[in-house]
Scaffold this motif. Structure first.
Motif, PDB file in Angstrom:
ATOM      1  N   LYS A  59      46.129  -5.898 -53.552  1.00 21.78           N
ATOM      2  CA  LYS A  59      45.903  -6.652 -52.473  1.00 21.78           C
ATOM      3  C   LYS A  59      45.565  -8.115 -51.689  1.00 21.78           C
ATOM      4  O   LYS A  59      45.713  -8.252 -50.682  1.00 21.78           O
ATOM      5  CB  LYS A  59      44.131  -6.167 -52.637  1.00 21.78           C
ATOM      6  N   ASN A  69      48.158  -9.341 -48.735  1.00 23.12           N
ATOM      7  CA  ASN A  69      47.412 -10.508 -47.648  1.00 23.12           C
ATOM      8  C   ASN A  69      48.124 -11.188 -47.338  1.00 23.12           C
ATOM      9  O   ASN A  69      48.213 -11.590 -45.743  1.00 23.12           O
ATOM     10  CB  ASN A  69      45.861 -10.802 -47.964  1.00 23.12           C
ATOM     11  N   THR A 120      50.806 -10.217 -45.663  1.00 21.70           N
ATOM     12  CA  THR A 120      50.983 -10.647 -43.888  1.00 21.70           C
ATOM     13  C   THR A 120      50.926 -11.579 -43.151  1.00 21.70           C
ATOM     14  O   THR A 120      51.261 -11.782 -42.310  1.00 21.70           O
ATOM     15  CB  THR A 120      49.762  -9.757 -43.963  1.00 21.70           C
TER      16      THR A 120
END
Length: 65
Positions: free
Chosen positions: A18, A22, A25
């Protein structure tokens, strides 16, 4: 105890994935900004090139007269 350790390892792995997603992104958003700026620059250069070609064409036509 082994089952609990296995579950915790999996959860920490998911957290790491995760975090990585992130980070990627954020990097993608920054790259998009750069690409948009580059596209603007290329469009500007294309306009300048077209103008120079027209100017050169007009100068050649003027010399031929």
């Amino acid at each position: 105890m082994s089952m609990l350790t296995d579950i915790l390892d999996r959860l920490s792995g998911i957290a790491a994935v995760k975090d990585r997603v992130n980070d990627l992104t954020i990097q993608l958003a920054e790259m998009r900004k750069v690409m948009v700026e580059q596209q603007k620059d290329v469009a500007g250069l294309q306009g300048q090139l077209k103008a120079l070609i027209q100017m050169q064409s007009a100068a050649v036509k003027k010399q031929d007269r």
